[in-house]
Write a protein that holds these residues in place. Structure first.
Motif, PDB file in Angstrom:
ATOM      1  N   ARG A 319       0.801  -1.175  -0.203  1.00  0.00           N
ATOM      2  CA  ARG A 319       0.032   0.128   0.000  1.00  0.00           C
ATOM      3  C   ARG A 319       0.890   1.265   0.033  1.00  0.00           C
ATOM      4  N   LYS A 320       1.884   1.336   0.685  1.00  0.00           N
ATOM      5  CA  LYS A 320       2.827   2.386   0.790  1.00  0.00           C
ATOM      6  C   LYS A 320       3.306   2.796  -0.531  1.00  0.00           C
ATOM      7  N   ILE A 323       0.713   4.581  -2.342  1.00  0.00           N
ATOM      8  CA  ILE A 323       0.456   5.968  -1.893  1.00  0.00           C
ATOM      9  C   ILE A 323       1.595   6.880  -2.471  1.00  0.00           C
ATOM     10  N   SER A 334      -8.797   9.398  -1.248  1.00  0.00           N
ATOM     11  CA  SER A 334      -9.369   8.919   0.153  1.00  0.00           C
ATOM     12  C   SER A 334      -8.669   7.804   0.444  1.00  0.00           C
ATOM     13  N   GLU A 335      -8.614   7.264   1.743  1.00  0.00           N
ATOM     14  CA  GLU A 335      -8.168   5.908   2.127  1.00  0.00           C
ATOM     15  C   GLU A 335      -9.067   4.839   1.648  1.00  0.00           C
ATOM     16  N   GLU A 336     -10.418   5.040   1.534  1.00  0.00           N
ATOM     17  CA  GLU A 336     -11.366   4.057   0.950  1.00  0.00           C
ATOM     18  C   GLU A 336     -11.151   3.824  -0.640  1.00  0.00           C
ATOM     19  N   ILE A 338      -8.218   4.607  -2.114  1.00  0.00           N
ATOM     20  CA  ILE A 338      -6.798   3.887  -2.439  1.00  0.00           C
ATOM     21  C   ILE A 338      -6.915   2.390  -2.076  1.00  0.00           C
ATOM     22  N   ASN A 339      -7.873   1.824  -1.098  1.00  0.00           N
ATOM     23  CA  ASN A 339      -7.988   0.624  -1.140  1.00  0.00           C
ATOM     24  C   ASN A 339      -8.643  -0.269  -2.313  1.00  0.00           C
TER      25      ASN A 339
END
Length: 490
Positions: A319-320, A323, A334-336, A338-339
């Motif tokens: 994930r990093k 990002i 947003s985090e969602e 990105i997921n």
């Protein structure tokens, strides 16, 4: 200590099977090599052809800083051809191993010595710098090798040991050059081939043994498995052995791509120093380390050699990494979101797919609902081609950045080539974008098959790969190029 660099890209490099440069190509490469900082440019072998002599003459008339050299055999006709081209020096190559002397020359050792001495004397009488090179020296009898070099010691300016079939090892290389440099007063060069993948290591070992000049080629090109690679040798010398050269390291990537383009020899992605993957990272643990400190997984900074760090997304990515990549591309999510992007990347990775920048932008567009902003839009395309007609294409592009039209016409060897040339010509005032690779694959059979076109474009050190499918190969090609251009202009 500073080592001289003798570049033979235009001679040994051009002997790569399937490669043939025009005189103007040779001049363009020579000028780039001179700017790179090489000490000697072996511009070719003057005796080869009229076109070869024309190319060498173009280079010698350019008044470059580098010494300009021609390869010659120990024959007056070869030396005369070099003199005609007004070179500074000759690379006089004399067979030295028993197998070459017996089967190639069909002469005795004494006759070979006479040939070498007579050729050196003739060249020196005509004002040339002479580098006496022992061909196949690493399979020669050491006593004869020393005898050959001593015969030319009071006449030649340099001598060179050629590992013509790449049979040296690093240990043997250092030992051999220590023996030769202890016996010969002249500066000693090393010329290594890569048949066993040892050329760079053998070259460095020869320098540790006393060689003061190395023969190299850009990208390691050359006959069979190639020669010692310029970019590998000079960076290894500097960063592993603290030995300097006059090479401007920051220009290595640029010169590598120029040679690859003109010789039509793509650089392998995993090529050391100048390959696209040389500073590319996909594994999550690696990218995590890079974010904290780039030295964790990079021995040198990519900018030092004109390359660029690349974050590749695939099934090994964390994930990093995603990002970090989105941040580099200026994309906020947003985090969602990105997921969701992360899940789609993993899905593609599990299917064995490399996620290109174009793929990532498509995923981002799907998840964020944002379209890729087209900075340049194709308004019109006209292509004319046929029997006994040179293909020609005209394009009209809308450059939204300055709200103006870009209109150009270009010829090509075929309709696709003409269309792409017209597009590239039209945007030349906006950005210098090069087409590095072009592939076509038919999906299905028949004359109405769908054509999938893959293009790889470069702007500086940034690259993108785009695929487009269409029943019309010209439309697929131009659409792929246009999307790639817009990605590079983001």
């Amino acid at each position: 200590m500073k080592v001289r660099v003798f570049d033979t890209t235009l001679r040994d490099g051009e002997q790569t099977p399937g490669v043939s440069l025009t005189p103007s190509d040779k001049l363009e490469i020579a000028k780039a090599l001179d700017e790179l900082g090489v000490d000697v440019i072996e511009a070719g072998s003057a005796i080869t052809s009229k076109g070869e002599r024309e190319g060498i003459k173009l280079i010698t008339r350019e008044n470059l800083n580098a010494e300009i050299c021609s390869f010659v055999r120990p024959l007056t006709v070869d030396i005369d051809a070099a003199i005609e081209c007004e070179v500074d020096s000759i690379h006089l190559v004399v067979p030295s191993s028993p197998i070459h002397i017996k089967y190639k020359l069909k002469k005795s050792e004494d006759e070979v010595l006479d040939l070498a001495v007579n050729a050196i004397e003739y060249a020196k009488d005509h004002g040339l710098i002479v580098e006496l090179s022992a061909e196949d020296a690493t399979r020669a009898e050491l006593n004869f090798l020393i005898k050959l070099f001593k015969a030319g010691e009071n006449l030649a300016d340099r001598v060179c040991v050629c590992d013509t079939v790449g049979v040296l090892t690093p240990q043997k290389s250092e030992e051999l050059f220590k023996k030769i440099t202890s016996e010969i007063k002249l500066p000693v060069s090393v010329h290594c081939h890569n048949d066993f993948g040892m050329a760079t290591a053998n070259t460095c070992s020869a320098i540790l043994g006393g060689a003061v000049q190395c023969h190299v080629t850009v990208n390691g090109i050359g006959e069979r498995a190639g020669n010692a690679a310029l970019e590998e040798v000079v960076t290894a010398l500097k960063f592993l052995y603290n030995i300097e050269t006059n090479i401007k390291l920051e220009k290595l990537y640029e010169v590598s791509r120029l040679v690859a383009r003109l010789m039509k020899l793509p650089v392998p992605p995993n090529k050391a120093i100048v390959g696209d993957n040389a500073f590319a990272h996909e594994a999550g643990i690696h990218v995590d380390g890079l974010i904290k400190n780039t030295k964790t997984y990079e021995p040198i900074s990519p900018e030092v050699v004109g390359n660029k760090r690349r974050i590749i997304l695939g099934k090994h990515s964390g994930r990093k990494a995603l990002i970090y990549k989105l941040k580099l591309m200026g994309i906020e999510a947003s985090e969602e979101q990105i997921n969701k992007i992360y899940e789609k990347i993993k899905e593609l990775g599990d299917l064995g797919k490399y996620v290109s920048d174009a793929d990532l932008m498509a995923i981002v567009k799907d998840v964020l609902g944002k379209d890729l902003e087209e900075k340049i839009e194709l308004d019109e395309l006209t292509v004319v081609s046929g029997n006994k007609i040179t293909p020609i294409a005209s394009v009209k592009l809308h450059y939204k950045g300055e709200d103006r039209l870009l209109i150009e016409t270009a010829y090509g060897v075929g309709p696709v080539d003409a269309a792409i040339n017209a597009v590239r010509k039209a945007i030349s005032g906006v950005a210098d974008i090069k087409l590095e690779e072009y592939k076509v694959e038919a999906i299905g059979g028949g004359t109405d098959a769908i054509i999938e076109v893959t293009v790889k474009l470069r702007k500086g050190v940034n690259t993108v790969e785009v695929k487009k499918a269409d029943s019309d190969i010209i439309r697929a090609s131009v659409n792929a190029v246009m999307e790639g251009i817009n990605l590079l202009l983001q």
